[in-house]
Write an enzyme that holds these catalytic residues in place. Structure first.
Site, short mmCIF file in Angstrom:
data_model
loop_
_atom_site.label_atom_id
_atom_site.label_comp_id
_atom_site.label_asym_id
_atom_site.label_seq_id
_atom_site.Cartn_x
_atom_site.Cartn_y
_atom_site.Cartn_z
N TYR A 1 -1.63 -0.19 10.61
CA TYR A 1 -1.92 -0.88 9.34
C TYR A 1 -0.74 -0.74 8.38
O TYR A 1 -0.25 -1.72 7.82
CB TYR A 1 -3.20 -0.31 8.71
CG TYR A 1 -3.37 -0.71 7.26
CD1 TYR A 1 -3.67 -2.01 6.91
CD2 TYR A 1 -3.19 0.23 6.23
CE1 TYR A 1 -3.81 -2.39 5.57
CE2 TYR A 1 -3.32 -0.14 4.89
CZ TYR A 1 -3.62 -1.45 4.58
OH TYR A 1 -3.74 -1.81 3.25
N LYS B 1 2.14 -3.57 6.66
CA LYS B 1 2.52 -3.71 5.25
C LYS B 1 4.04 -3.56 5.10
O LYS B 1 4.68 -4.31 4.36
CB LYS B 1 1.79 -2.69 4.38
CG LYS B 1 0.30 -2.91 4.28
CD LYS B 1 -0.03 -4.16 3.49
CE LYS B 1 -1.51 -4.43 3.40
NZ LYS B 1 -1.84 -5.75 2.84
N SER C 1 0.84 -1.20 0.00
CA SER C 1 0.00 0.00 0.00
C SER C 1 0.87 1.25 0.00
O SER C 1 1.99 1.24 0.55
CB SER C 1 -0.86 -0.03 1.27
OG SER C 1 -1.40 1.24 1.51
P1 NAD Z 1 -11.05 -6.90 1.55
O1 NAD Z 1 -11.24 -6.84 3.02
O2 NAD Z 1 -12.24 -6.71 0.68
O3 NAD Z 1 -10.37 -8.28 1.15
C1 NAD Z 1 -9.47 -8.96 2.00
C2 NAD Z 1 -9.91 -10.40 2.05
O4 NAD Z 1 -9.01 -11.13 2.89
C3 NAD Z 1 -11.32 -10.57 2.65
O5 NAD Z 1 -12.08 -11.38 1.79
C4 NAD Z 1 -11.07 -11.25 4.00
O6 NAD Z 1 -12.13 -12.10 4.33
C5 NAD Z 1 -9.77 -11.99 3.73
N1 NAD Z 1 -8.95 -12.25 4.92
C6 NAD Z 1 -8.52 -11.36 5.85
N2 NAD Z 1 -7.78 -11.99 6.77
C7 NAD Z 1 -7.70 -13.29 6.41
C8 NAD Z 1 -7.08 -14.42 6.97
N3 NAD Z 1 -6.38 -14.35 8.11
N4 NAD Z 1 -7.21 -15.61 6.33
C9 NAD Z 1 -7.94 -15.71 5.18
N5 NAD Z 1 -8.55 -14.66 4.63
C10 NAD Z 1 -8.44 -13.46 5.24
O7 NAD Z 1 -9.91 -5.86 1.17
P2 NAD Z 1 -9.42 -5.36 -0.26
O8 NAD Z 1 -9.80 -3.94 -0.39
O9 NAD Z 1 -9.82 -6.31 -1.29
O10 NAD Z 1 -7.86 -5.41 -0.04
C11 NAD Z 1 -7.07 -6.51 -0.43
C12 NAD Z 1 -5.64 -6.26 -0.02
O11 NAD Z 1 -5.18 -5.05 -0.61
C13 NAD Z 1 -5.46 -6.10 1.49
O12 NAD Z 1 -4.26 -6.75 1.86
C14 NAD Z 1 -5.34 -4.61 1.66
O13 NAD Z 1 -4.57 -4.27 2.78
C15 NAD Z 1 -4.63 -4.20 0.37
N6 NAD Z 1 -4.88 -2.82 0.01
C16 NAD Z 1 -6.17 -2.38 -0.15
C17 NAD Z 1 -6.42 -1.05 -0.46
C18 NAD Z 1 -7.83 -0.54 -0.61
O14 NAD Z 1 -8.03 0.67 -0.59
N7 NAD Z 1 -8.84 -1.38 -0.76
C19 NAD Z 1 -5.34 -0.16 -0.62
C20 NAD Z 1 -4.04 -0.65 -0.47
C21 NAD Z 1 -3.83 -1.98 -0.16
#
Ligand code: NAD
Ligand code: UDP
Length: 349
Positions: free
Chosen positions: A151, A155, A127
């Site tokens: 958070y 990362k 991120s």
């Molecule tokens: P999201 O919460 O929709 O998806 C994350 C998924 O991981 C969920 O389906 C959740 O159920 C699953 N999960 C969490 N912990 C788990 C575990 N211990 N075991 C198995 N499954 C688990 O989030 P997203 O927006 O799709 O983000 C995906 C990734 O991208 C994350 O790592 C997030 O930190 C990163 N990210 C997201 C953004 C954003 O703005 N959405 C920005 C930068 C980075």
């Protein structure tokens, strides 16, 4: 087309589900592991509906080494895309240990399971928050990392861990090195053009675009614009918004790069995935009104603690080395957000 198999951790989530669509459409076999702590299995049903293809789903936690060992035994995985994690900045300040345990420890268990299974190609969801407050508002990969919340620190720690694992193996196992892409996302928004999958936040959204679209559909009364006294042209915060479909296409480009000569000797490389251009909060509100014909009721509110005035990506390394750049426009992002919202006013429920 190809017959490689990708394990997608967190594949039922917002970004993961869009990645599954693009992977299936590009001919990959897809295996998902997700504990559904922040998602619904309906998202995976919709992925299969969009693509007309099937994927393999394991409802399991990445912190469970036996569950992961079983997946690597059952499936011939070539590459892992690691999305699974908790992602709410505010919550991470209130429950830091939960974030370190889920994100950092969970990633350790995954990396260990990959080593055991001799699967050493990984694309990791990092991120832009890893940068903290660097010297310039246009972030470049070589900037020092100094995240300002738990958070972001999870990362940065996972990135460090992956750089260390990769470096160690290059010394002792140069014939079989790790190949790792750390993808630093800016602000993903939008949804698949079908309107069948999209972002389905629990409760009141923290992020701007889900909030705006819930105001537009009447679920929320009014948007609070957090601060109009930043040193930006209209005083509101500026971010680099990127369409989620562009973002996930970057992951497929990263897999291709990991398998190219550039990574022949292994390595761990960070890439910014952003448009390279920022929009203010009011730009986003105006674009939403223009594209959807809706009026967004908003008020100016105090700044939100921890927010930066402005940042956006320098995406030139991703263009050079991954042959990737954004293709979608701001209007695409807004129209696709709105299509998802109107077709699914209650999300996946
Ligand atoms: P999201 O919460 O929709 O998806 C994350 C998924 O991981 C969920 O389906 C959740 O159920 C699953 N999960 C969490 N912990 C788990 C575990 N211990 N075991 C198995 N499954 C688990 O989030 P997203 O927006 O799709 O983000 C995906 C990734 O991208 C994350 O790592 C997030 O930190 C990163 N990210 C997201 C953004 C954003 O703005 N959405 C920005 C930068 C980075
Ligand atoms: N924002 C806002 N009102 C909201 C949510 C967000 O004004 O209800 C602003 C926020 O201050 C920031 C921008 O919108 O300037 C993007 O915020 P978001 O939470 O979507 O992303 P992040 O803060 O992670 O960049």
């Amino acid at each position: 087309m190809n017959s490689q198999t990708v394990l997608v951790t967190g594949g039922a989530g917002y970004i993961g589900s869009h990645a599954c669509v693009e992977l299936l459409q590009a001919g990959f076999n897809v295996v998902v592991v997700d504990n559904l702590c922040n998602s619904k299995s309906e998202a995976l049903a919709r992925v299969q509906q969009i693509t007309g293809k099937t994927l393999q789903f394991y409802q399991a936690d990445i912190r469970d080494p036996l569950a992961l060992a079983n997946i690597f035994e059952q499936e011939a995985i070539d590459t892992v895309i690691h999305f699974a994690g908790l992602k709410a900045v505010g919550e991470s300040c209130q429950q830091p240990l939960r974030y370190y345990e889920n994100n950092v420890y969970g990633s350790m268990v995954l990396i260990e399971a990959m080593q055991q299974a001799n699967v050493k190609q990984l694309v990791f969801s990092s991120s832009a928050t890893v940068y903290g407050e660097p010297p310039s508002v246009q972030y470049v990969e070589h900037f020092p990392l100094s995240p300002i919340n738990p958070y972001g620190r999870t990362k940065a720690m996972i990135e460090d861990m992956l750089r260390d694992v990769s470096a160690a193996d290059q010394l002792v196992k140069p014939e079989n090195p790790w190949k790792i892409a750390l993808l630093r996302y800016f602000n993903p928004i939008g949804a698949h053009a079908s309107g069948l999958i999209g972002e389905d936040p629990n409760g009141i959204p923290n992020n701007l675009m889900p909030y705006v679209s819930q105001v537009a559909i009447g679920k929320l009364a009014q948007l609070s614009v957090f601060g109009d006294d930043y040193p930006t042209p209209d005083g509101t915060g500026i971010r680099d918004y990127i369409h989620v479909v562009d973002l996930v296409k970057g992951h497929i480009k990263a897999i291709t790069a990991l398998q190219s000569d550039k990574f022949a000797a292994g390595g761990c490389q960070a890439y910014n995935l952003g448009a390279g251009k920022g929009y203010s909060v009011l730009d986003m509100v105006k674009a939403f009104e223009r594209v959807t014909g809706q009026t967004i009721n908003y008020k100016i509110a105090p700044r939100r603690a921890g927010d930066l005035a402005e940042f956006f990506a320098d995406p030139s390394l991703a263009l050079q080395e991954l042959d990737w750049q954004v293709e979608k426009t701001l209007d695409d992002m807004v129209a696709d957000t709105w299509a998802w919202q109107t077709k699914n006013p209650q999300g996946y429920q």
